[in-house]
Design a protein around this motif. Structure first.
Motif, short mmCIF file in Angstrom:
data_model
loop_
_atom_site.label_atom_id
_atom_site.label_comp_id
_atom_site.label_asym_id
_atom_site.label_seq_id
_atom_site.Cartn_x
_atom_site.Cartn_y
_atom_site.Cartn_z
N GLN A 12 7.17 38.69 59.88
CA GLN A 12 7.90 37.49 59.48
C GLN A 12 8.91 37.15 60.56
OE1 GLN A 12 9.64 38.45 55.73
NE2 GLN A 12 7.83 37.86 54.58
N LYS A 13 8.87 35.90 60.99
CA LYS A 13 9.79 35.45 62.04
C LYS A 13 11.01 34.82 61.37
CE LYS A 13 6.37 35.13 65.39
NZ LYS A 13 6.20 35.17 66.74
N SER A 14 12.15 35.15 61.91
CA SER A 14 13.38 34.55 61.40
C SER A 14 14.28 34.21 62.58
CB SER A 14 14.09 35.51 60.44
OG SER A 14 14.49 36.66 61.13
N PHE A 15 15.11 33.21 62.37
CA PHE A 15 16.06 32.80 63.39
C PHE A 15 17.26 33.72 63.36
CE2 PHE A 15 13.87 28.74 62.64
CZ PHE A 15 13.48 28.46 63.93
N ILE A 16 17.89 33.88 64.51
CA ILE A 16 19.09 34.70 64.57
C ILE A 16 20.23 34.00 63.84
CG2 ILE A 16 20.82 35.67 66.12
CD1 ILE A 16 18.62 35.96 68.20
N PHE A 17 20.34 32.68 64.03
CA PHE A 17 21.40 31.91 63.41
C PHE A 17 20.81 31.05 62.29
CE2 PHE A 17 22.92 32.19 67.91
CZ PHE A 17 23.90 33.12 67.67
N GLU A 18 21.70 30.59 61.42
CA GLU A 18 21.29 29.70 60.34
C GLU A 18 21.92 28.33 60.54
OE1 GLU A 18 21.67 31.34 56.48
OE2 GLU A 18 20.42 33.07 56.96
N ALA A 19 21.65 27.43 59.61
CA ALA A 19 22.09 26.04 59.75
C ALA A 19 23.60 25.92 59.93
CB ALA A 19 21.65 25.24 58.54
N LYS A 20 24.36 26.76 59.23
CA LYS A 20 25.82 26.70 59.34
C LYS A 20 26.26 27.04 60.76
CE LYS A 20 29.82 28.24 56.73
NZ LYS A 20 30.29 29.11 55.66
N ASN A 21 25.62 28.04 61.38
CA ASN A 21 25.95 28.41 62.76
C ASN A 21 25.65 27.25 63.71
OD1 ASN A 21 24.86 31.07 61.35
ND2 ASN A 21 26.42 31.64 62.84
N TYR A 22 24.48 26.65 63.55
CA TYR A 22 24.09 25.55 64.45
C TYR A 22 25.01 24.34 64.28
CZ TYR A 22 19.89 28.11 65.69
OH TYR A 22 19.03 29.06 66.17
N LYS A 23 25.47 24.10 63.05
CA LYS A 23 26.38 22.98 62.82
C LYS A 23 27.68 23.20 63.60
CE LYS A 23 28.08 22.49 58.71
NZ LYS A 23 28.39 22.13 57.32
N PHE A 24 28.24 24.41 63.53
CA PHE A 24 29.45 24.70 64.27
C PHE A 24 29.20 24.67 65.78
CE2 PHE A 24 31.18 26.38 60.27
CZ PHE A 24 32.43 25.80 60.31
N MET A 25 28.02 25.10 66.22
CA MET A 25 27.70 25.03 67.65
C MET A 25 27.67 23.59 68.14
SD MET A 25 24.82 27.86 68.36
CE MET A 25 25.09 29.59 68.06
N LEU A 26 27.09 22.70 67.37
CA LEU A 26 27.05 21.29 67.76
C LEU A 26 28.44 20.68 67.79
CD1 LEU A 26 23.84 20.06 65.91
CD2 LEU A 26 24.16 20.45 68.35
N ILE A 27 29.29 21.06 66.84
CA ILE A 27 30.67 20.58 66.84
C ILE A 27 31.39 21.06 68.11
CG2 ILE A 27 32.90 20.78 65.67
CD1 ILE A 27 31.30 20.85 63.02
N GLY A 28 31.19 22.32 68.47
CA GLY A 28 31.81 22.87 69.68
C GLY A 28 31.32 22.17 70.94
N ILE A 29 30.02 21.90 71.00
CA ILE A 29 29.46 21.19 72.16
C ILE A 29 30.03 19.78 72.25
CG2 ILE A 29 27.32 20.19 73.06
CD1 ILE A 29 25.90 22.75 72.10
N ALA A 30 30.23 19.15 71.10
CA ALA A 30 30.81 17.80 71.09
C ALA A 30 32.24 17.82 71.64
CB ALA A 30 30.78 17.22 69.67
N PHE A 31 33.03 18.82 71.24
CA PHE A 31 34.40 18.95 71.76
C PHE A 31 34.39 19.15 73.27
CE2 PHE A 31 36.00 19.35 67.51
CZ PHE A 31 37.36 19.09 67.59
N ILE A 32 33.51 20.01 73.74
CA ILE A 32 33.43 20.27 75.18
C ILE A 32 33.01 19.01 75.93
CG2 ILE A 32 32.19 21.58 76.95
CD1 ILE A 32 32.05 23.88 74.85
N ALA A 33 32.02 18.29 75.42
CA ALA A 33 31.54 17.07 76.07
C ALA A 33 32.64 16.01 76.11
CB ALA A 33 30.30 16.54 75.36
N ILE A 34 33.35 15.84 75.00
CA ILE A 34 34.44 14.85 74.97
C ILE A 34 35.53 15.24 75.97
CG2 ILE A 34 36.32 13.95 73.53
CD1 ILE A 34 34.33 14.08 71.17
N GLY A 35 35.82 16.53 76.08
CA GLY A 35 36.82 16.98 77.05
C GLY A 35 36.42 16.65 78.47
N PHE A 36 35.16 16.90 78.82
CA PHE A 36 34.73 16.58 80.18
C PHE A 36 34.67 15.07 80.42
CE2 PHE A 36 33.12 20.98 80.46
CZ PHE A 36 33.67 21.30 81.70
N ILE A 37 34.32 14.30 79.41
CA ILE A 37 34.30 12.84 79.56
C ILE A 37 35.72 12.32 79.79
CG2 ILE A 37 33.92 10.68 78.29
CD1 ILE A 37 31.42 12.10 77.07
#
Length: 86
Positions: A12-37
């Motif tokens: 059985q294959k499973s992901f290391i992270f779940e949806a909650k982890n990916y949601k926080f990762m996307l929020i973090g990436i958005a903060f980083i992108a806005i900072g560089f912009i």
């Protein structure tokens, strides 16, 4: 009987992270992108002319703070255990 269950569980294959982890990762990436912009710009087309806008509050204080907050959110997203009940 126990060996079969282990083989099935291993297949059985499973992901290391779940949806909650990916949601926080996307929020973090958005903060980083806005900072560089926000850090972009402020340069001059003529190298002999100095533009003091490069030292604006937005580029010196706000943008790096957003980038560091984004990295903090990324660390939290990686360490977050979604299975842990509060």
């Amino acid at each position: 009987m126990g060996e079969q269950k282990r083989k099935i569980a291993a297949k059985q294959k499973s992901f290391i992270f779940e949806a909650k982890n990916y949601k926080f990762m996307l929020i973090g990436i958005a903060f980083i992108a806005i900072g560089f912009i926000l850090m972009m710009g402020g340069g001059s087309d003529d190298p002999t002319v100095f533009n003091p806008e490069i030292y604006s509050w937005r580029r010196i204080r706000l943008a790096p703070a957003l980038i560091l907050i984004g990295f903090g959110i990324e660390v939290y997203a990686i360490l977050l255990n979604p299975h842990k009940e509060k």
